[in-house]
Design a protein around this motif. Structure first.
Motif, PDB file in Angstrom:
ATOM      1  N   ASN A 426       0.803  -1.225   0.000  1.00 33.03           N
ATOM      2  CA  ASN A 426       0.000   0.000   0.000  1.00 33.03           C
ATOM      3  C   ASN A 426       0.833   1.271   0.000  1.00 33.03           C
ATOM      4  O   ASN A 426       0.286   2.371  -0.019  1.00 33.03           O
ATOM      5  N   MET A 427       2.143   1.148   0.027  1.00 29.44           N
ATOM      6  CA  MET A 427       3.017   2.320   0.106  1.00 29.44           C
ATOM      7  C   MET A 427       3.273   2.894  -1.286  1.00 29.44           C
ATOM      8  O   MET A 427       4.394   2.838  -1.811  1.00 29.44           O
ATOM      9  N   ARG A 428       2.265   3.471  -1.874  1.00 27.99           N
ATOM     10  CA  ARG A 428       2.387   3.994  -3.238  1.00 27.99           C
ATOM     11  C   ARG A 428       3.217   5.273  -3.310  1.00 27.99           C
ATOM     12  O   ARG A 428       3.571   5.717  -4.397  1.00 27.99           O
ATOM     13  N   HIS A 429       3.514   5.882  -2.152  1.00 25.55           N
ATOM     14  CA  HIS A 429       4.346   7.091  -2.127  1.00 25.55           C
ATOM     15  C   HIS A 429       5.812   6.774  -1.836  1.00 25.55           C
ATOM     16  O   HIS A 429       6.637   7.694  -1.793  1.00 25.55           O
ATOM     17  N   LEU A 430       6.144   5.514  -1.646  1.00 25.91           N
ATOM     18  CA  LEU A 430       7.504   5.131  -1.271  1.00 25.91           C
ATOM     19  C   LEU A 430       8.492   5.458  -2.386  1.00 25.91           C
ATOM     20  O   LEU A 430       8.314   5.053  -3.527  1.00 25.91           O
ATOM     21  N   ARG A 431       9.554   6.195  -2.022  1.00 27.47           N
ATOM     22  CA  ARG A 431      10.577   6.593  -2.991  1.00 27.47           C
ATOM     23  C   ARG A 431      11.922   5.938  -2.708  1.00 27.47           C
ATOM     24  O   ARG A 431      12.727   5.767  -3.618  1.00 27.47           O
ATOM     25  N   TYR A 432      12.164   5.601  -1.455  1.00 29.14           N
ATOM     26  CA  TYR A 432      13.462   5.033  -1.074  1.00 29.14           C
ATOM     27  C   TYR A 432      13.238   3.853  -0.145  1.00 29.14           C
ATOM     28  O   TYR A 432      12.660   3.992   0.927  1.00 29.14           O
ATOM     29  N   LEU A 433      13.684   2.662  -0.582  1.00 27.24           N
ATOM     30  CA  LEU A 433      13.590   1.450   0.225  1.00 27.24           C
ATOM     31  C   LEU A 433      14.984   0.845   0.344  1.00 27.24           C
ATOM     32  O   LEU A 433      15.599   0.484  -0.660  1.00 27.24           O
ATOM     33  N   SER A 434      15.486   0.752   1.572  1.00 25.12           N
ATOM     34  CA  SER A 434      16.799   0.156   1.817  1.00 25.12           C
ATOM     35  C   SER A 434      16.648  -1.068   2.707  1.00 25.12           C
ATOM     36  O   SER A 434      16.135  -0.984   3.821  1.00 25.12           O
ATOM     37  N   LEU A 435      17.139  -2.209   2.194  1.00 31.79           N
ATOM     38  CA  LEU A 435      17.210  -3.449   2.959  1.00 31.79           C
ATOM     39  C   LEU A 435      18.669  -3.884   3.062  1.00 31.79           C
ATOM     40  O   LEU A 435      18.964  -5.063   3.201  1.00 31.79           O
ATOM     41  N   ARG A 436      19.556  -2.945   2.995  1.00 32.49           N
ATOM     42  CA  ARG A 436      20.995  -3.225   2.950  1.00 32.49           C
ATOM     43  C   ARG A 436      21.444  -4.009   4.183  1.00 32.49           C
ATOM     44  O   ARG A 436      21.241  -3.595   5.316  1.00 32.49           O
ATOM     45  N   GLY A 437      22.068  -5.163   3.934  1.00 32.72           N
ATOM     46  CA  GLY A 437      22.606  -5.966   5.010  1.00 32.72           C
ATOM     47  C   GLY A 437      21.583  -6.724   5.827  1.00 32.72           C
ATOM     48  O   GLY A 437      21.913  -7.251   6.883  1.00 32.72           O
ATOM     49  N   ILE A 456      14.756   4.561  -5.438  1.00 31.79           N
ATOM     50  CA  ILE A 456      15.974   3.867  -5.024  1.00 31.79           C
ATOM     51  C   ILE A 456      15.600   2.579  -4.308  1.00 31.79           C
ATOM     52  O   ILE A 456      14.822   2.599  -3.356  1.00 31.79           O
ATOM     53  N   LEU A 457      16.168   1.471  -4.765  1.00 34.45           N
ATOM     54  CA  LEU A 457      15.978   0.167  -4.131  1.00 34.45           C
ATOM     55  C   LEU A 457      17.360  -0.390  -3.809  1.00 34.45           C
ATOM     56  O   LEU A 457      18.123  -0.749  -4.704  1.00 34.45           O
ATOM     57  N   ASN A 458      17.691  -0.448  -2.520  1.00 32.68           N
ATOM     58  CA  ASN A 458      19.017  -0.893  -2.076  1.00 32.68           C
ATOM     59  C   ASN A 458      18.898  -2.270  -1.438  1.00 32.68           C
ATOM     60  O   ASN A 458      18.358  -2.417  -0.341  1.00 32.68           O
ATOM     61  N   LEU A 459      19.407  -3.287  -2.138  1.00 31.19           N
ATOM     62  CA  LEU A 459      19.404  -4.667  -1.654  1.00 31.19           C
ATOM     63  C   LEU A 459      20.823  -5.145  -1.367  1.00 31.19           C
ATOM     64  O   LEU A 459      21.058  -6.346  -1.216  1.00 31.19           O
ATOM     65  N   ASN A 460      21.755  -4.224  -1.294  1.00 32.80           N
ATOM     66  CA  ASN A 460      23.161  -4.549  -1.077  1.00 32.80           C
ATOM     67  C   ASN A 460      23.339  -5.398   0.177  1.00 32.80           C
ATOM     68  O   ASN A 460      22.869  -5.050   1.252  1.00 32.80           O
ATOM     69  N   GLY A 461      24.030  -6.539   0.030  1.00 35.49           N
ATOM     70  CA  GLY A 461      24.309  -7.378   1.183  1.00 35.49           C
ATOM     71  C   GLY A 461      23.157  -8.236   1.659  1.00 35.49           C
ATOM     72  O   GLY A 461      23.240  -8.815   2.749  1.00 35.49           O
ATOM     73  N   CYS A 462      22.096  -8.365   0.877  1.00 33.84           N
ATOM     74  CA  CYS A 462      21.011  -9.298   1.213  1.00 33.84           C
ATOM     75  C   CYS A 462      21.473 -10.693   0.779  1.00 33.84           C
ATOM     76  O   CYS A 462      21.126 -11.178  -0.313  1.00 33.84           O
TER      77      CYS A 462
END
Length: 708
Positions: A426-437, A456-462
């Protein structure tokens, strides 16, 4: 009764009540774990539903027919007053619950019978309410009477429980003080700033919301220091002020990667260069950093003697002043020790912070108005015990930085599984999602492809992530995608080639071709006109790797390229080690016998590369696909690990680069004279563990810099 058994219960089900009743009849003392993880969440769920019922009743009562009699109108006025009273009672119950939750952290077990009796009374109340809600419908007045009766009884029980806690072992009023309760006592004037089509709220006048701690009193004593920082802050424009206040949440003496702040600023809407030509978010942010450095607000952090810095830090005195400014502006909520909190009542920004008093991850769901939060920043939480329903109401979140911001991989963040990500739909306004590490994320749900505003979608280190969703091509506004160190991904989804706004792509995988070819190849990305930075992970055991890398000549606007070679994870078959060395020689080494294979003249391809990074290249000579590039714009060359024995490139056997970093090259052999011939424009050299490089005039850190 076990905690696991209770966790699966819910007051929404009529069959669960038997378990709770049997638990109530037992004489065991209610543990904090059961209360915090089972009873309180379900009770808050009931309260949330009840609040929606009141709001729904209010709207229906206010939209009555204009032809109603005066008696009916008088009745409606009474109902409106009743609704206002109920709303005030909701606020008081919420504040008391927050107090209770924080107080629970101070106890290891219930030692007072009075507290235990009050808690069981609260459970009985919730059970009784759950059953009564399943009775027949009531008219408007009966509904109001029912709600009033329920709230009065609940208010009495919660007050008793709070009083029991307050009379128990002494608690620190500074640590347990409810900031939302304090804010209710003060007025606040806020103005709205519209940045790139998104509203950003920043209070302009806010009375002190709590007594200053000794830390802040010390800052006030150093009035001259604070006044200097305040004067520099007041000299910034609105956007720079907002960006600067983001520094307030980081710990003292923290070294912060500039990239972390840039992504945060893009998510907040402080920076947005989408659709512009030439200028990137990083370009704009660098101007901001320079302004902060010139004013003495931050300082660059250089690694070794490198000419540029990709990190920054803040002096403790400046940090304390920044916290005071952010607190005064209502940009974040802070406790008495200057730690940011999860309270987003005024700021609309919540921080996940682990302190001695407890975990803010457990505090966040206790906020009944979760739809108001717009940014969630993980400061130092390592265990994210999230549930999918916690995110379902957060419809206006623009920044969700759940991963680590620290550079060190030692800060490993864990979740139970990937299920909580389903709540992001439901987060249609989301602009930056970081799941780094963040570990234990094996896949991204398909619903994440509906986040149409994601930049921006940061999946670095997942490290447990195995694949990307096939529909990722629908993220049309995505500019940054980072999959670096996602070691279990073996192929890329076809939709990557549809990301027309993509500017930075890290972790693209070139693996062994699969039957059917329904995956993205490197050549498919050559049509991405905005792509400027590309990082590739090549399966060095695959014969197809060489053919794919030749297509890099088609990337006419690429400025930064990084390639690393290793074995890719493959569950289908074991690697054949016997043919491995033969494969490397065939793929990456130029034939030494010209009679066996005569070279075919190929015109050089001009590429605008400024930076080239090669990791663990398995061949001994520069590969032929790289020999065909004309790299007149190349300024930085970084080579780390691998089997290279020489660095000769092109017809003139030299490079135009100014910065060179060579690490872990055991076979590379040359002296200082030869190295200068290869790099005639060299101004900075960094060497680490290259034993066969001789007579290089580097300092004790392995660094040589050309004298000015």
């Amino acid at each position: 009764m076990s905690t696991r058994a209770l966790v699966t219960t819910s007051f929404e089900s009529p069959y669960v009540s038997l378990d709770l009743l049997s638990y109530l009849k037992s004489r065991q003392v209610t543990s904090f774990q059961i209360f915090n993880e089972v009873i309180m969440p379900d009770f808050l769920h009931q309260m949330s539903e009840l609040k929606q019922l009141v709001e729904g009743s209010s709207s229906s009562g206010s939209s009555g027919s204009s032809s109603s009699s005066s008696t009916a109108n008088n009745g409606d006025d009474t109902i409106v007053e009743e609704d206002s009273y109920l709303q005030m009672m909701f606020e008081e119950i919420q504040n008391d619950l927050i107090y209770i939750k924080k107080a629970c952290v101070k106890f290891k077990q219930w030692e007072e019978d009075q507290v235990n009796v009050s808690m069981k009374g609260l459970v009985f109340r919730a059970l009784d309410d759950a059953f009564k809600q399943r009775t027949g419908s009531r008219d408007r007045r009966e509904e109001t009477s029912y709600i009033r009766d329920k709230l009065v009884k609940t208010h009495h029980l919660v007050s008793m429980l709070k009083k029991s806690l307050h009379s128990s072992p002494p608690l620190s009023s500074g640590n347990l003080k409810s900031q939302s309760l304090q804010r209710a006592k003060h007025s606040m004037i806020r103005w709205e700033l519209n940045l790139h089509g998104r509203s950003v709220y920043l209070p302009t006048k806010l009375q002190e919301i709590e007594a200053e701690s000794s830390t802040f009193k010390a800052i006030e004593a150093e009035s001259s220091t604070f006044k200097e920082i305040e004067a520099a802050y007041n000299g910034l424009d609105v956007t720079l002020k907002l960006c600067f206040l983001c520094f307030s949440v980081f710990p003292e003496n923290a070294v912060i990667k500039k990239k972390v702040l840039v992504h945060w600023w893009v998510g907040e809407g402080f920076i947005d260069t989408l659709g512009t030509s030439g200028k990137t978010a990083e370009d704009t942010a660098n101007q901001f950093f320079n302004d902060f450095i010139e004013k003495g607000l931050i300082k660059p952090v250089y690694k070794k003697r490198r000419p540029s810095a990709d990190s920054c830090s803040m002096e403790p005195s400046v940090r304390y002043a920044t916290i005071k400014l952010a607190k005064r502006a209502g940009f974040f909520s802070f406790d008495s020790n200057g730690n940011p909190t999860e309270d987003f009542t005024c700021s609309r920004r919540a921080c996940l912070v682990k302190t001695e008093e407890g975990s803010s991850v457990h505090e966040l769901p206790y906020r009944l108005e979760q739809e108001k939060v717009q940014s969630i920043i993980n400061v130092n939480e390592l265990n994210l015990d999230f549930r999918p329903e916690w995110f379902s109401k957060m419809k206006y979140v623009a920044v969700l930085q759940l991963g680590r911001w620290e550079s060190s991989a030692k800060h490993l963040i864990q979740v139970e599984d990937s299920e909580f990500l389903k709540g992001l739909k439901n987060m249609r306004h989301l602009r930056y999602l970081s799941l780094r590490g963040v570990s234990r994320i094996t896949e991204l749900p398909a619903s994440i492809c509906k986040l149409s505003n994601l930049r921006i979608l940061n999946l670095n280190g997942c490290v447990d992530l195995e694949q990307l969703p096939q529909g990722i091509g629908s993220l049309k506004n995505l500019t940054h995608l980072d999959m670096y160190e996602c070691y279990l991904i073996s192929h890329m989804p076809k939709g990557l080639a549809l990301l027309s706004q993509l500017r930075v792509l890290k972790g693209f995988v070139i693996g062994e071709p699969r039957p059917g070819g329904n995956y993205c190849k490197l050549a498919d990305l050559s049509g991405l006109e905005n792509l400027r930075k590309l990082s590739i992970h090549v399966d060095k055991t695959s014969d197809a790797a060489k053919r794919e890398l030749f297509s890099l000549a088609e990337f006419k606007k690429l400025q930064s390229l990084s390639i690393s070679w290793s074995r890719l994870y493959d569950t289908r078959a074991k690697f054949k080690l016997r043919s491995l060395s033969i494969s490397w020689s065939r793929l990456y080494d130029t034939p030494k016998n010209p009679l066996m294979m005569a070279p075919v003249p190929v015109p050089l391809v001009k590429l605008p590369l400024v930076k080239l990074n090669l990791h663990y290249f398995p061949g001994s000579n520069i590969p032929d696909w790289l020999m065909r590039w004309e790299l007149n714009n190349l300024k930085k060359l970084y080579i780390r690990g691998g089997s290279l024995s020489n660095l000769c490139h092109g017809k003139e056997d030299n490079w135009a680069v100014k910065m060179v970093r060579l690490k872990f090259l055991e076979k590379l052999q040359m002296d200082w004279r030869k190295l200068q011939e290869l790099f005639p424009s060299l101004t900075y050299l960094e060497i680490d563990k290259c034993p066969k490089l001789s007579f290089i005039p580097c300092d004790e850190n392995g660094v040589w810099k050309k004298a000015d």
